[in-house]
Design a protein around this motif. Structure first.
Motif, PDB file in Angstrom:
ATOM      1  N   VAL A 146      -3.209  -3.996  -8.567  1.00  0.00           N
ATOM      2  CA  VAL A 146      -3.259  -5.179  -9.438  1.00  0.00           C
ATOM      3  C   VAL A 146      -3.258  -6.459  -8.608  1.00  0.00           C
ATOM      4  O   VAL A 146      -4.067  -7.369  -8.834  1.00  0.00           O
ATOM      5  N   LYS A 147      -2.351  -6.533  -7.628  1.00  0.00           N
ATOM      6  CA  LYS A 147      -2.197  -7.756  -6.818  1.00  0.00           C
ATOM      7  C   LYS A 147      -3.467  -8.069  -6.037  1.00  0.00           C
ATOM      8  O   LYS A 147      -3.914  -9.217  -5.977  1.00  0.00           O
ATOM      9  N   ASP A 148      -4.063  -7.034  -5.437  1.00  0.00           N
ATOM     10  CA  ASP A 148      -5.269  -7.241  -4.624  1.00  0.00           C
ATOM     11  C   ASP A 148      -6.552  -7.185  -5.450  1.00  0.00           C
ATOM     12  O   ASP A 148      -7.649  -7.290  -4.907  1.00  0.00           O
ATOM     13  N   ARG A 149      -6.391  -6.980  -6.773  1.00  0.00           N
ATOM     14  CA  ARG A 149      -7.538  -6.939  -7.693  1.00  0.00           C
ATOM     15  C   ARG A 149      -8.610  -5.964  -7.213  1.00  0.00           C
ATOM     16  O   ARG A 149      -9.801  -6.278  -7.159  1.00  0.00           O
ATOM     17  N   LEU A 150      -8.158  -4.772  -6.849  1.00  0.00           N
ATOM     18  CA  LEU A 150      -9.093  -3.758  -6.367  1.00  0.00           C
ATOM     19  C   LEU A 150      -9.987  -3.287  -7.507  1.00  0.00           C
ATOM     20  O   LEU A 150      -9.536  -3.127  -8.640  1.00  0.00           O
ATOM     21  N   LYS A 151     -11.246  -3.061  -7.191  1.00  0.00           N
ATOM     22  CA  LYS A 151     -12.237  -2.621  -8.171  1.00  0.00           C
ATOM     23  C   LYS A 151     -12.690  -1.207  -7.829  1.00  0.00           C
ATOM     24  O   LYS A 151     -12.503  -0.749  -6.692  1.00  0.00           O
ATOM     25  N   PRO A 152     -13.306  -0.498  -8.799  1.00  0.00           N
ATOM     26  CA  PRO A 152     -13.836   0.837  -8.499  1.00  0.00           C
ATOM     27  C   PRO A 152     -14.747   0.798  -7.276  1.00  0.00           C
ATOM     28  O   PRO A 152     -15.612  -0.076  -7.159  1.00  0.00           O
ATOM     29  N   GLY A 153     -14.506   1.714  -6.359  1.00  0.00           N
ATOM     30  CA  GLY A 153     -15.290   1.769  -5.130  1.00  0.00           C
ATOM     31  C   GLY A 153     -14.614   1.093  -3.956  1.00  0.00           C
ATOM     32  O   GLY A 153     -15.001   1.308  -2.801  1.00  0.00           O
ATOM     33  N   ASP A 154     -13.587   0.262  -4.224  1.00  0.00           N
ATOM     34  CA  ASP A 154     -12.862  -0.396  -3.131  1.00  0.00           C
ATOM     35  C   ASP A 154     -12.001   0.621  -2.381  1.00  0.00           C
ATOM     36  O   ASP A 154     -11.457   1.556  -2.975  1.00  0.00           O
ATOM     37  N   ARG A 155     -11.866   0.397  -1.083  1.00  0.00           N
ATOM     38  CA  ARG A 155     -11.093   1.319  -0.247  1.00  0.00           C
ATOM     39  C   ARG A 155      -9.593   1.110  -0.442  1.00  0.00           C
ATOM     40  O   ARG A 155      -9.113  -0.024  -0.505  1.00  0.00           O
ATOM     41  N   ILE A 156      -8.885   2.227  -0.535  1.00  0.00           N
ATOM     42  CA  ILE A 156      -7.424   2.205  -0.581  1.00  0.00           C
ATOM     43  C   ILE A 156      -6.915   2.242   0.862  1.00  0.00           C
ATOM     44  O   ILE A 156      -7.493   2.942   1.704  1.00  0.00           O
ATOM     45  N   PRO A 157      -5.873   1.504   1.201  1.00  0.00           N
ATOM     46  CA  PRO A 157      -5.337   1.573   2.572  1.00  0.00           C
ATOM     47  C   PRO A 157      -5.055   3.017   2.996  1.00  0.00           C
ATOM     48  O   PRO A 157      -4.748   3.870   2.160  1.00  0.00           O
ATOM     49  N   THR A 158      -5.163   3.280   4.277  1.00  0.00           N
ATOM     50  CA  THR A 158      -4.933   4.633   4.794  1.00  0.00           C
ATOM     51  C   THR A 158      -3.463   5.020   4.624  1.00  0.00           C
ATOM     52  O   THR A 158      -2.607   4.173   4.335  1.00  0.00           O
ATOM     53  N   GLU A 159      -3.178   6.301   4.844  1.00  0.00           N
ATOM     54  CA  GLU A 159      -1.796   6.774   4.742  1.00  0.00           C
ATOM     55  C   GLU A 159      -0.898   6.034   5.727  1.00  0.00           C
ATOM     56  O   GLU A 159       0.235   5.664   5.398  1.00  0.00           O
ATOM     57  N   ASN A 160      -1.407   5.821   6.952  1.00  0.00           N
ATOM     58  CA  ASN A 160      -0.621   5.088   7.954  1.00  0.00           C
ATOM     59  C   ASN A 160      -0.340   3.658   7.495  1.00  0.00           C
ATOM     60  O   ASN A 160       0.785   3.152   7.634  1.00  0.00           O
ATOM     61  N   GLU A 161      -1.370   3.016   6.953  1.00  0.00           N
ATOM     62  CA  GLU A 161      -1.213   1.626   6.498  1.00  0.00           C
ATOM     63  C   GLU A 161      -0.222   1.540   5.342  1.00  0.00           C
ATOM     64  O   GLU A 161       0.631   0.641   5.306  1.00  0.00           O
ATOM     65  N   LEU A 162      -0.325   2.482   4.400  1.00  0.00           N
ATOM     66  CA  LEU A 162       0.600   2.482   3.265  1.00  0.00           C
ATOM     67  C   LEU A 162       2.028   2.769   3.725  1.00  0.00           C
ATOM     68  O   LEU A 162       2.988   2.168   3.218  1.00  0.00           O
ATOM     69  N   ALA A 163       2.168   3.684   4.683  1.00  0.00           N
ATOM     70  CA  ALA A 163       3.501   4.010   5.200  1.00  0.00           C
ATOM     71  C   ALA A 163       4.146   2.780   5.835  1.00  0.00           C
ATOM     72  O   ALA A 163       5.349   2.524   5.657  1.00  0.00           O
ATOM     73  N   GLN A 164       3.350   2.005   6.575  1.00  0.00           N
ATOM     74  CA  GLN A 164       3.875   0.788   7.194  1.00  0.00           C
ATOM     75  C   GLN A 164       4.199  -0.274   6.147  1.00  0.00           C
ATOM     76  O   GLN A 164       5.217  -0.962   6.237  1.00  0.00           O
ATOM     77  N   MET A 165       3.330  -0.405   5.132  1.00  0.00           N
ATOM     78  CA  MET A 165       3.568  -1.396   4.070  1.00  0.00           C
ATOM     79  C   MET A 165       4.876  -1.133   3.332  1.00  0.00           C
ATOM     80  O   MET A 165       5.650  -2.047   3.053  1.00  0.00           O
ATOM     81  N   PHE A 166       5.105   0.146   3.004  1.00  0.00           N
ATOM     82  CA  PHE A 166       6.233   0.500   2.141  1.00  0.00           C
ATOM     83  C   PHE A 166       7.462   0.970   2.915  1.00  0.00           C
ATOM     84  O   PHE A 166       8.523   1.197   2.325  1.00  0.00           O
ATOM     85  N   GLY A 167       7.319   1.156   4.232  1.00  0.00           N
ATOM     86  CA  GLY A 167       8.455   1.564   5.048  1.00  0.00           C
ATOM     87  C   GLY A 167       8.942   2.968   4.752  1.00  0.00           C
ATOM     88  O   GLY A 167      10.154   3.226   4.732  1.00  0.00           O
ATOM     89  N   VAL A 168       8.004   3.888   4.504  1.00  0.00           N
ATOM     90  CA  VAL A 168       8.366   5.282   4.217  1.00  0.00           C
ATOM     91  C   VAL A 168       7.530   6.203   5.103  1.00  0.00           C
ATOM     92  O   VAL A 168       6.590   5.767   5.776  1.00  0.00           O
ATOM     93  N   GLY A 169       7.880   7.491   5.077  1.00  0.00           N
ATOM     94  CA  GLY A 169       7.165   8.460   5.894  1.00  0.00           C
ATOM     95  C   GLY A 169       5.797   8.813   5.332  1.00  0.00           C
ATOM     96  O   GLY A 169       5.542   8.686   4.126  1.00  0.00           O
ATOM     97  N   ARG A 170       4.920   9.294   6.208  1.00  0.00           N
ATOM     98  CA  ARG A 170       3.558   9.647   5.792  1.00  0.00           C
ATOM     99  C   ARG A 170       3.543  10.814   4.817  1.00  0.00           C
ATOM    100  O   ARG A 170       2.658  10.906   3.966  1.00  0.00           O
ATOM    101  N   SER A 171       4.517  11.729   4.942  1.00  0.00           N
ATOM    102  CA  SER A 171       4.527  12.896   4.051  1.00  0.00           C
ATOM    103  C   SER A 171       4.695  12.466   2.592  1.00  0.00           C
ATOM    104  O   SER A 171       4.054  13.020   1.688  1.00  0.00           O
TER     105      SER A 171
END
Length: 245
Positions: A31-56
């Protein structure tokens, strides 16, 4: 329960909570980044760093989104956001299936879902839409199927024609999510028909009720078909309530 077993269960609960929190964060990100169909979702590594959690934990959340049809994995682009036509109705189907089978509540939901379709068909008829007669003709085909099925006591086929007639109205809205919701209710709609049409006298009323809705589409009053549809649903609901008492 042994201490080891207790620790294992606690770990599972904690893991589930983390995954649910990640899914909420991902929804906020979309919602915040206003992602549209076809837009790339951040990688698992990027999401893990954003949220401060493990990749699993991230991987588990992505699996859920992929299963639901929200995400899609593409070879060169990575994980992307799907459009709404790709989202599975499976979760909603199970939500209805596992809840208490309150047909009256489900029928209320169905009425809200479908009533706009009949108003729209009436509007198209008044405006001289060249395609509206073909739609009404397809509905009349289902009426004839219902009449034949009733005469030959083929109740399942009568219910199928009943369902398809209503589905034609919904499909004409050209709204994919709305049609998907209606299709999700298919099994409940069939059971609703079975419960409400226990007696042949009930079945005999169903066909004129549907014919009245179709005829009302041609009425100058733009709400005539809506009122006839609502009357049909309310009558069906009353029959169900009487059977349950």
């Amino acid at each position: 329960m042994t201490p080891e077993r207790s620790v294992g269960v606690a770990s599972q609960i904690k893991q589930r909570t983390i995954v649910e929190q990640i899914m909420e964060k991902v929804k906020e990100l979309i919602v915040k980044d206003r992602l549209k169909p076809g837009d790339r979702i951040p990688t698992e590594n990027e999401l893990a760093q954003m949220f401060g959690v493990g990749r699993s934990s991230i991987r588990e959340a992505v699996k859920v989104f992929t299963y639901l049809g929200v995400f899609e994995s593409q070879t060169r682009k990575g994980t992307v956001l799907n459009d709404n036509t790709s989202v599975s109705s499976e979760a909603l189907t199970w939500a209805f299936l596992l809840c208490e089978k309150d047909f009256v509540s489900i029928m209320g939901f169905r009425r809200s879902l479908e009533q706009e379709a009949w108003i729209d068909l009436s509007r198209r008829y008044r405006e001289g839409d060249p395609g509206i007669q073909e739609v009404l003709d397809r509905m009349q085909v289902q009426i004839r199927f219902m009449e034949t099925a009733l005469a030959e006591n083929r109740i399942l086929e009568l219910n199928e024609a009943d369902y398809l007639l209503h589905r034609i109205a919904i499909a004409e809205m050209k709204n994919g999510p709305m049609l998907a919701l209606f299709d999700t209710l298919r099994s409940f709609t069939y059971e609703e028909m079975r419960v409400s049409n226990t007696y042949r006298t009930d079945l005999a009323r169903v066909i004129p009720e549907h014919q009245a809705i179709i005829d009302a589409v041609k009425n100058p009053d733009p709400l005539a078909a809506f009122y006839r549809f609502r009357e049909h649903i309310d009558t069906t609901r009353d029959r169900i309530v009487r059977k349950q008492d």
